[in-house]
Design a protein around this motif. Structure first.
Motif, PDB file in Angstrom:
ATOM      1  N   LEU B 193       0.823  -1.215   0.000  1.00  0.00           N
ATOM      2  CA  LEU B 193       0.000   0.000   0.000  1.00  0.00           C
ATOM      3  C   LEU B 193       0.855   1.262   0.000  1.00  0.00           C
ATOM      4  O   LEU B 193       0.543   2.254  -0.655  1.00  0.00           O
ATOM      5  CB  LEU B 193      -0.933  -0.001   1.217  1.00  0.00           C
ATOM      6  CG  LEU B 193      -2.022  -1.073   1.202  1.00  0.00           C
ATOM      7  CD1 LEU B 193      -2.818  -1.040   2.498  1.00  0.00           C
ATOM      8  CD2 LEU B 193      -2.943  -0.872   0.009  1.00  0.00           C
ATOM      9  N   GLY B 194       1.966   1.218   0.750  1.00  0.00           N
ATOM     10  CA  GLY B 194       2.871   2.363   0.795  1.00  0.00           C
ATOM     11  C   GLY B 194       3.413   2.684  -0.591  1.00  0.00           C
ATOM     12  O   GLY B 194       3.487   3.846  -1.009  1.00  0.00           O
ATOM     13  N   GLN B 195       3.783   1.632  -1.312  1.00  0.00           N
ATOM     14  CA  GLN B 195       4.305   1.821  -2.659  1.00  0.00           C
ATOM     15  C   GLN B 195       3.243   2.412  -3.581  1.00  0.00           C
ATOM     16  O   GLN B 195       3.534   3.293  -4.389  1.00  0.00           O
ATOM     17  CB  GLN B 195       4.784   0.475  -3.217  1.00  0.00           C
ATOM     18  CG  GLN B 195       5.438   0.578  -4.583  1.00  0.00           C
ATOM     19  CD  GLN B 195       6.155  -0.706  -4.932  1.00  0.00           C
ATOM     20  OE1 GLN B 195       5.531  -1.761  -5.045  1.00  0.00           O
ATOM     21  NE2 GLN B 195       7.457  -0.630  -5.083  1.00  0.00           N
ATOM     22  N   ALA B 196       2.011   1.924  -3.424  1.00  0.00           N
ATOM     23  CA  ALA B 196       0.913   2.454  -4.242  1.00  0.00           C
ATOM     24  C   ALA B 196       0.729   3.949  -3.980  1.00  0.00           C
ATOM     25  O   ALA B 196       0.523   4.738  -4.907  1.00  0.00           O
ATOM     26  CB  ALA B 196      -0.378   1.702  -3.930  1.00  0.00           C
ATOM     27  N   LYS B 197       0.839   4.346  -2.700  1.00  0.00           N
ATOM     28  CA  LYS B 197       0.734   5.771  -2.351  1.00  0.00           C
ATOM     29  C   LYS B 197       1.883   6.574  -2.935  1.00  0.00           C
ATOM     30  O   LYS B 197       1.706   7.678  -3.451  1.00  0.00           O
ATOM     31  CB  LYS B 197       0.769   5.932  -0.825  1.00  0.00           C
ATOM     32  CG  LYS B 197      -0.580   5.886  -0.156  1.00  0.00           C
ATOM     33  CD  LYS B 197      -0.415   6.152   1.346  1.00  0.00           C
ATOM     34  CE  LYS B 197      -1.627   5.625   2.075  1.00  0.00           C
ATOM     35  NZ  LYS B 197      -1.422   5.545   3.523  1.00  0.00           N
ATOM     36  N   ALA B 212     -13.154  -3.458  -8.599  1.00  0.00           N
ATOM     37  CA  ALA B 212     -14.045  -2.993  -7.528  1.00  0.00           C
ATOM     38  C   ALA B 212     -14.123  -1.476  -7.544  1.00  0.00           C
ATOM     39  O   ALA B 212     -15.182  -0.908  -7.308  1.00  0.00           O
ATOM     40  CB  ALA B 212     -13.555  -3.505  -6.176  1.00  0.00           C
ATOM     41  N   CYS B 213     -13.011  -0.804  -7.774  1.00  0.00           N
ATOM     42  CA  CYS B 213     -13.049   0.643  -7.967  1.00  0.00           C
ATOM     43  C   CYS B 213     -11.785   1.125  -8.653  1.00  0.00           C
ATOM     44  O   CYS B 213     -10.767   0.436  -8.676  1.00  0.00           O
ATOM     45  CB  CYS B 213     -13.256   1.373  -6.630  1.00  0.00           C
ATOM     46  SG  CYS B 213     -11.988   1.039  -5.402  1.00  0.00           S
ATOM     47  N   HIS B 214     -11.898   2.297  -9.265  1.00  0.00           N
ATOM     48  CA  HIS B 214     -10.782   2.909  -9.985  1.00  0.00           C
ATOM     49  C   HIS B 214     -10.829   4.395  -9.700  1.00  0.00           C
ATOM     50  O   HIS B 214     -11.748   5.085 -10.143  1.00  0.00           O
ATOM     51  CB  HIS B 214     -10.924   2.628 -11.495  1.00  0.00           C
ATOM     52  CG  HIS B 214      -9.790   3.219 -12.294  1.00  0.00           C
ATOM     53  ND1 HIS B 214      -9.865   3.388 -13.642  1.00  0.00           N
ATOM     54  CD2 HIS B 214      -8.566   3.665 -11.924  1.00  0.00           C
ATOM     55  CE1 HIS B 214      -8.727   3.932 -14.087  1.00  0.00           C
ATOM     56  NE2 HIS B 214      -7.934   4.106 -13.055  1.00  0.00           N
ATOM     57  N   GLN B 215      -9.892   4.882  -8.871  1.00  0.00           N
ATOM     58  CA  GLN B 215      -9.946   6.274  -8.410  1.00  0.00           C
ATOM     59  C   GLN B 215      -8.541   6.856  -8.370  1.00  0.00           C
ATOM     60  O   GLN B 215      -7.562   6.116  -8.319  1.00  0.00           O
ATOM     61  CB  GLN B 215     -10.476   6.342  -6.965  1.00  0.00           C
ATOM     62  CG  GLN B 215     -11.741   5.637  -6.684  1.00  0.00           C
ATOM     63  CD  GLN B 215     -12.018   5.631  -5.186  1.00  0.00           C
ATOM     64  OE1 GLN B 215     -11.928   4.600  -4.541  1.00  0.00           O
ATOM     65  NE2 GLN B 215     -12.333   6.790  -4.627  1.00  0.00           N
ATOM     66  N   PRO B 216      -8.482   8.195  -8.284  1.00  0.00           N
ATOM     67  CA  PRO B 216      -7.196   8.834  -8.008  1.00  0.00           C
ATOM     68  C   PRO B 216      -6.658   8.335  -6.672  1.00  0.00           C
ATOM     69  O   PRO B 216      -7.442   8.024  -5.754  1.00  0.00           O
ATOM     70  CB  PRO B 216      -7.526  10.320  -7.942  1.00  0.00           C
ATOM     71  CG  PRO B 216      -8.782  10.465  -8.717  1.00  0.00           C
ATOM     72  CD  PRO B 216      -9.540   9.191  -8.532  1.00  0.00           C
ATOM     73  N   THR B 217      -5.348   8.297  -6.536  1.00  0.00           N
ATOM     74  CA  THR B 217      -4.740   7.690  -5.357  1.00  0.00           C
ATOM     75  C   THR B 217      -5.207   8.332  -4.049  1.00  0.00           C
ATOM     76  O   THR B 217      -5.595   7.621  -3.112  1.00  0.00           O
ATOM     77  CB  THR B 217      -3.209   7.797  -5.467  1.00  0.00           C
ATOM     78  OG1 THR B 217      -2.817   7.167  -6.672  1.00  0.00           O
ATOM     79  CG2 THR B 217      -2.533   7.114  -4.290  1.00  0.00           C
TER      80      THR B 217
END
Lengths: 235, 239
Positions: B193-197, B212-217
């Protein structure tokens, strides 16, 4: 026992003195078997690699058949080649029977399935690792065969040496198609068979010793190649 | 699913999946009616184990053929970096040369290009070394520049740092961000999750092979559009 000891002493003498007849036989054996293995490798490696990377109906049958052909009985191969090359045979006009060429042909037939089967297994394992990466790089199915063969080069040395070990040690095929003619088609194995039956144990033992040393050298070479490959993580 | 077009500038390279379906042994593993990656990225694909992240990435890259649907993108040059780097049993330089030759780069240009990239990755001194004797971090760096050397419009990465230590991970992340800033569209699977952020501009959250969803970080981490994603962020097991 006295007989054996004196034969053995005599045999060592032949080897150490560099007996001309002995070394001519060794040289012919090496020439025939090395030529056969090189030709067999040129046929078997691309073939084995192609079989490893292609998928088609009946592929499993081909793989099983190829593995089974590794155990071809040399005398039967010799007989088949004899029938092809004899004067009455379809290739009789070539007049190849009882020549070193006939022995090479027989050994190529004997060794090709061995090298092809080992290559197929080796390349299939490597392809499992490489397939996605090579697809991603845009390498086509046919272009990846040379890549896989090159990257499996250390493992394939084993296939080559296994083929050589089979060729240099077999007697059944070469004695039928070569005829064991003195100074023409007499190899180490055929000479051992003949001289033993004649009671000339010294020459037979000398050749037997060289044959065993060759077998050890081939195995040592396989191990060394393997160690080298592992040391650079290419095994 | 929110429309990302309003919030992000349109990147040169877009990628879209329509009616994408992939099965294994009759079981549907990926089922994506529509996924548009129009933003400039990097796009991070998140989701629990078995959500179909790697399969989706391979479908988008074209390594797998879907049972239904298609991928549309104007990008002709794509590359992928795998979780476990696949290095050829050759030298570091030969690995670079192989990829460049496969991409059709002329022999005259290959050597300089390869050395430039090796230099950038801090691997120039190891050009002649057997590639598979490199450390884990070096191997992944080599795999990454080997992919980047072919100048891909889209670069797919499948958990490239999952087995690397923090400093090696940092090196890879810096290289990915640099590539993104040079215009390479990044699509990356991660379970970190940290890497994704740190890397992502937008997040695609997969669950049971579906988006399930697609959003800005930032909005994903603040207010995820999906209950499963919210649970995942809380640390629930997404059963």
């Amino acid at each position: 026992m006295q007989d054996f000891a004196s034969s053995f002493t005599h045999a060592m003498g032949l080897i150490l003195q560099g007996d001309a007849e002995l070394w001519a036989i060794v040289a012919l054996s090496l020439q025939v078997s090395l030529t056969a293995v090189i030709i067999a490798a040129c046929i078997a490696m691309p073939l084995g690699a192609a079989l490893a990377v292609t998928r088609f109906r009946g592929r499993n049958v081909v793989v099983v058949l190829l593995n089974a052909l590794m155990g071809l009985p040399p005398v039967v191969v010799g007989l088949m080649v004899y029938l092809m090359l004899s004067n009455a045979g379809p290739l009789g006009v070539l007049q190849l029977l009882y020549t070193p060429t006939a022995m090479i042909v027989a050994q190529v037939i004997l060794v090709t399935p061995i090298i092809a089967a080992i290559t197929r297994q080796t390349i299939e394992g490597l392809d499992a690792e490489y397939a996605e990466q090579l697809r991603s790089l845009g390498v086509s199915a046919s272009a990846k065969i040379p890549t896989l063969l090159f990257d499996a080069r250390y493992a394939l040395m084993t296939a080559f040496l296994a083929g050589f070990g089979r060729a240099i040690a077999e007697v059944g095929a070469v004695i039928i198609v070569g005829g064991n003619i003195n100074h023409v088609t007499r190899t180490m194995t055929t000479t051992i068979a003949l001289e033993t039956s004649k009671g000339n144990l010294a020459l037979a033992l000398a050749l037997g010793t060289i044959l065993i040393l060759l077998a050890i050298a081939v195995n040592a070479a396989v191990s060394t190649v393997g160690l080298r490959a592992r040391s650079i993580a290419y095994a | 699913m929110r429309d990302l077009l309003e919030e992000k500038p349109v990147a040169k390279t877009s990628l879209a999946a329509h009616g994408l379906r992939f099965e294994i042994d009759g079981q549907t593993k990926v089922d994506i009616p529509l996924l548009r990656l129009d933003g400039e990225g990097p796009t991070m694909i998140l989701g629990p184990n078995g959500a179909g992240k790697s399969l989706t990435l391979r479908l988008l890259h074209g390594l797998l053929t879907p049972h239904a649907g298609q991928i549309s993108t104007p990008a002709t040059r794509q590359a992928m970096v795998f979780q476990k780097p696949v290095l050829l049993r050759r030298s570091v330089l030969a690995n670079m040369d192989y990829a460049l030759r496969a991409a059709g780069v002329s022999r005259a240009k290959r050597r300089k290009l390869a050395l430039d990239f090796l230099h950038e990755a801090g691997l120039a001194g190891k050009a002649k070394q057997a590639a598979r004797t490199l450390s884990g971090g070096e191997q992944q760096r080599l795999a990454l520049i080997r992919a980047l050397a072919t100048d891909p419009e889209i670069l797919f990465l499948d958990e490239p740092t999952s087995s690397l230590d923090p400093s090696a991970t940092q090196a890879i992340e810096a290289m990915v961000l640099r590539a993104a800033s040079h215009g390479t569209r990044i699509v990356m699977v991660t379970h970190d999750l940290g890497q994704a952020k740190r890397l992502g501009r937008d997040i695609v959250f997969l669950h049971h092979g579906r988006v399930a969803c697609h959003q800005p970080t930032d909005t994903f981490f603040a207010t995820p559009d999906s209950a499963v994603a919210a649970g995942y962020l809380r640390g629930d097991l997404p059963i």
